[in-house]
Motif scaffolding. Sequence first.
Motif, PDB file in Angstrom:
ATOM      1  N   ILE A  79      38.877  47.416  51.215  1.00 62.59           N
ATOM      2  CA  ILE A  79      39.324  46.293  52.043  1.00 62.59           C
ATOM      3  C   ILE A  79      38.418  45.092  51.830  1.00 62.59           C
ATOM      4  O   ILE A  79      38.893  43.960  51.658  1.00 62.59           O
ATOM      5  N   LEU A  80      37.099  45.319  51.815  1.00 60.65           N
ATOM      6  CA  LEU A  80      36.174  44.203  51.580  1.00 60.65           C
ATOM      7  C   LEU A  80      36.405  43.576  50.209  1.00 60.65           C
ATOM      8  O   LEU A  80      36.389  42.349  50.072  1.00 60.65           O
ATOM      9  N   ASP A  81      36.609  44.410  49.201  1.00 58.68           N
ATOM     10  CA  ASP A  81      36.886  43.882  47.866  1.00 58.68           C
ATOM     11  C   ASP A  81      38.146  43.020  47.868  1.00 58.68           C
ATOM     12  O   ASP A  81      38.192  41.975  47.221  1.00 58.68           O
ATOM     13  N   ARG A  82      39.152  43.440  48.603  1.00 62.35           N
ATOM     14  CA  ARG A  82      40.422  42.720  48.626  1.00 62.35           C
ATOM     15  C   ARG A  82      40.311  41.387  49.351  1.00 62.35           C
ATOM     16  O   ARG A  82      40.708  40.358  48.848  1.00 62.35           O
ATOM     17  N   ILE A  83      39.770  41.423  50.568  1.00 63.84           N
ATOM     18  CA  ILE A  83      39.794  40.189  51.370  1.00 63.84           C
ATOM     19  C   ILE A  83      38.703  39.205  50.986  1.00 63.84           C
ATOM     20  O   ILE A  83      38.791  38.040  51.340  1.00 63.84           O
ATOM     21  N   ALA A  84      37.703  39.657  50.236  1.00 66.97           N
ATOM     22  CA  ALA A  84      36.611  38.759  49.885  1.00 66.97           C
ATOM     23  C   ALA A  84      36.797  38.095  48.525  1.00 66.97           C
ATOM     24  O   ALA A  84      35.952  37.312  48.118  1.00 66.97           O
ATOM     25  N   ASP A  85      37.897  38.372  47.827  1.00 69.43           N
ATOM     26  CA  ASP A  85      38.066  37.697  46.538  1.00 69.43           C
ATOM     27  C   ASP A  85      38.509  36.260  46.770  1.00 69.43           C
ATOM     28  O   ASP A  85      39.055  35.914  47.819  1.00 69.43           O
ATOM     29  N   LYS A  86      38.224  35.408  45.802  1.00 74.01           N
ATOM     30  CA  LYS A  86      38.430  33.973  46.009  1.00 74.01           C
ATOM     31  C   LYS A  86      39.883  33.603  46.281  1.00 74.01           C
ATOM     32  O   LYS A  86      40.154  32.716  47.081  1.00 74.01           O
TER      33      LYS A  86
END
Length: 165
Positions: free
Chosen positions: A35-42
């Motif tokens: 989830i962090l990888d998904r929502i933190a991408d530019k």
Amino acid sequence: MEDGTFESPGYCGDTAQDEDVLQWDTRNDCEVRQILDRIADKWSLLVIALLDQRSLRFTELRRRIDGISQRMLTRTLRHLERDGLVSRTVHPTVPPRVDYALTTMGATLHETIRSLVVWTETHQNAIAAARAAYDTRIAAEQKAAEQEAAERDAIAREALTPSTG
């Protein structure tokens, strides 16, 4: 349950108790990490920020996000929709009109993103100064290392050169 056994395949510890970042497991099946990888991408951050203002059509989003390809925007929107952060509404018109909007959960995420942006704006000058100091220090260290290497080479050449006398 046996010691060391996870509660479910996606379970990777309770990160709320001690907020130890080591609990953000690096396994591929860790949901927190995914989830962090998904929502933190530019791209996701930009889409969420734009949709906070109002619902937008795909073409409007693409025009407003400089540098994003059609494929990447499609992927980003699908992922955000799957995660429950964006809703997709298809209007029965010719040609079909599709609007994207933040869900209630997506709006709460935008509040967090806004805090991060405010923090960044507040500290951007300090970060720029730290970067400049770092770059200056690294350049000086590199120059000193090059000088040391040149001096060692000169000493080695001098030692290897037969003296004439």
